[in-house]
Design a protein around this motif. Structure first.
Motif, PDB file in Angstrom:
ATOM      1  N   LYS A  45      69.228  70.502  56.669  1.00 29.02           N
ATOM      2  CA  LYS A  45      69.511  69.086  56.634  1.00 29.02           C
ATOM      3  C   LYS A  45      69.552  68.692  58.133  1.00 29.02           C
ATOM      4  O   LYS A  45      69.808  69.586  58.985  1.00 29.02           O
ATOM      5  CB  LYS A  45      70.819  68.767  56.078  1.00 29.02           C
ATOM      6  CG  LYS A  45      71.785  69.411  56.618  1.00 29.02           C
ATOM      7  CD  LYS A  45      73.013  69.189  55.817  1.00 29.02           C
ATOM      8  CE  LYS A  45      74.486  70.029  56.334  1.00 29.02           C
ATOM      9  NZ  LYS A  45      75.743  69.728  55.451  1.00 29.02           N
ATOM     10  N   LEU A  46      69.136  67.578  58.338  1.00 34.13           N
ATOM     11  CA  LEU A  46      69.011  67.033  59.771  1.00 34.13           C
ATOM     12  C   LEU A  46      70.347  67.062  60.532  1.00 34.13           C
ATOM     13  O   LEU A  46      71.406  66.613  59.993  1.00 34.13           O
ATOM     14  CB  LEU A  46      68.667  65.628  59.701  1.00 34.13           C
ATOM     15  CG  LEU A  46      68.421  64.858  61.250  1.00 34.13           C
ATOM     16  CD1 LEU A  46      67.268  65.420  61.715  1.00 34.13           C
ATOM     17  CD2 LEU A  46      68.453  63.473  61.074  1.00 34.13           C
ATOM     18  N   LEU A  47      70.330  67.506  61.721  1.00 31.06           N
ATOM     19  CA  LEU A  47      71.485  67.480  62.798  1.00 31.06           C
ATOM     20  C   LEU A  47      71.329  66.544  63.685  1.00 31.06           C
ATOM     21  O   LEU A  47      72.360  65.935  63.931  1.00 31.06           O
ATOM     22  CB  LEU A  47      71.915  68.896  63.263  1.00 31.06           C
ATOM     23  CG  LEU A  47      73.036  69.216  63.945  1.00 31.06           C
ATOM     24  CD1 LEU A  47      74.167  68.978  63.357  1.00 31.06           C
ATOM     25  CD2 LEU A  47      72.908  70.485  64.819  1.00 31.06           C
ATOM     26  N   LEU A  48      70.405  66.407  64.292  1.00 31.19           N
ATOM     27  CA  LEU A  48      70.167  65.676  65.473  1.00 31.19           C
ATOM     28  C   LEU A  48      68.613  65.273  65.367  1.00 31.19           C
ATOM     29  O   LEU A  48      67.880  66.092  65.037  1.00 31.19           O
ATOM     30  CB  LEU A  48      70.473  66.013  66.729  1.00 31.19           C
ATOM     31  CG  LEU A  48      71.844  66.526  67.123  1.00 31.19           C
ATOM     32  CD1 LEU A  48      72.097  67.125  68.627  1.00 31.19           C
ATOM     33  CD2 LEU A  48      72.470  65.218  67.138  1.00 31.19           C
ATOM     34  N   LYS A  49      68.422  63.975  65.950  1.00 25.38           N
ATOM     35  CA  LYS A  49      67.035  63.909  66.549  1.00 25.38           C
ATOM     36  C   LYS A  49      66.849  62.995  67.782  1.00 25.38           C
ATOM     37  O   LYS A  49      67.788  62.324  68.072  1.00 25.38           O
ATOM     38  CB  LYS A  49      66.146  63.028  65.280  1.00 25.38           C
ATOM     39  CG  LYS A  49      66.643  61.665  64.873  1.00 25.38           C
ATOM     40  CD  LYS A  49      65.595  61.202  64.006  1.00 25.38           C
ATOM     41  CE  LYS A  49      65.971  59.709  63.260  1.00 25.38           C
ATOM     42  NZ  LYS A  49      65.214  59.261  62.404  1.00 25.38           N
ATOM     43  N   SER A  50      65.770  63.115  68.372  1.00 29.24           N
ATOM     44  CA  SER A  50      65.704  62.481  69.705  1.00 29.24           C
ATOM     45  C   SER A  50      65.465  60.831  69.536  1.00 29.24           C
ATOM     46  O   SER A  50      65.013  60.239  68.704  1.00 29.24           O
ATOM     47  CB  SER A  50      64.575  63.078  70.464  1.00 29.24           C
ATOM     48  OG  SER A  50      63.483  63.052  69.914  1.00 29.24           O
ATOM     49  N   PHE A  51      65.869  60.389  70.648  1.00 32.47           N
ATOM     50  CA  PHE A  51      65.682  58.995  70.455  1.00 32.47           C
ATOM     51  C   PHE A  51      64.401  58.514  71.615  1.00 32.47           C
ATOM     52  O   PHE A  51      64.266  59.311  72.465  1.00 32.47           O
ATOM     53  CB  PHE A  51      66.996  58.059  71.128  1.00 32.47           C
ATOM     54  CG  PHE A  51      68.004  58.240  70.285  1.00 32.47           C
ATOM     55  CD1 PHE A  51      69.036  58.994  70.368  1.00 32.47           C
ATOM     56  CD2 PHE A  51      67.929  57.346  69.245  1.00 32.47           C
ATOM     57  CE1 PHE A  51      70.154  58.966  69.710  1.00 32.47           C
ATOM     58  CE2 PHE A  51      69.153  57.469  68.499  1.00 32.47           C
ATOM     59  CZ  PHE A  51      70.133  58.318  68.448  1.00 32.47           C
TER      60      PHE A  51
END
Lengths: 112, 115
Positions: A45-51
């Motif tokens: 599952k997603l933890l972080l993604k870049s902006f």
């Protein structure tokens, strides 16, 4: 082609200590970067993604900073918890939304 | 409840048998994916589907085919399974295909053993 490198296969540490997982990438364009976490016998599952701007994403005490100059997106947490024991994947987006390219993963084991 | 459901959870087949792995999602997502996970190899993309009957090969499509006849269902088929297809297979979905920063939502996986 596009690729993601995670240099550590296994990281073991004591609860309360800081953790940093390395992620570098190669891409023919300017991708988005992601960290996914997979606990034992569960789905990733997603933890972080870049902006797209310079904001630093944070979630559950984890943060990561996208450095385009060094093609890196290292994951950090100041104080590891037992519940952070899991498999962590760094991933980058492919052009035209053709899914994600994942690194080999880093297994984190946190001990009391 | 936003969910990707995979069936079955565990499957044991003999070499040469046909295998059908099924995946469903209740989020009306356009894009669906099949990945396999092997120790030391990470997650590798097998196929991607942009919508009904609109499928594209991923990085390791050989030995696999897919079917998507309804937006919410995406099947992975192994015709005449081989022992090197023993793996954990994950289905995933994302809202649309036009945005590269889409979050992928994964199912719980199917652990396939081919004897």
């Amino acid at each position: 082609g596009d690729s993601v490198t995670q240099t550590e296969g296994l990281v073991t540490l004591t609860e309360g200590l800081p953790v940093m997982l390395n992620c570098t990438y190669q891409s023919t364009y300017s991708p988005f970067l992601f960290w996914y976490v997979q606990h034992l016998n569960e789905a990733p599952k997603l933890l972080l993604k870049s902006f797209t701007d310079n904001k630093r994403p944070e979630h559950q005490g984890f943060h990561a900073t996208l450095h385009k100059s060094s093609s890196s997106f290292h994951l950090q947490k100041s104080s590891a918890q037992l519940s952070d024991s899991a498999l962590y994947y760094c991933a980058l987006s492919r052009n035209y939304a053709q899914g994600l390219t994942f690194g080999l993963g880093t297994r984190v084991s946190v001990f009391p | 409840d936003m969910k990707v459901t995979q069936m079955p959870r565990y499957l044991i087949k003999r070499m040469g048998e046909n295998v059908l792995l099924e995946c469903g999602q209740d989020m009306s997502h356009e894009t669906m994916y099949w990945y396999r996970q092997d120790p030391g190899l990470g997650l590798q993309l097998i196929y991607i589907s942009y919508d009904v009957d609109s499928n594209s090969e991923g990085d390791i499509p050989k030995g696999y085919r897919v079917s998507r006849k309804k937006r919410e269902h995406f099947s992975l088929i192994l015709d005449s399974a081989k022992t090197n297809q023993t793996s954990v297979y994950f289905c995933a979905s994302s809202l649309s295909w036009g945005y590269s920063a889409e979050t992928l939502y994964f199912g719980s996986g199917t652990r396939l053993t081919v004897l």
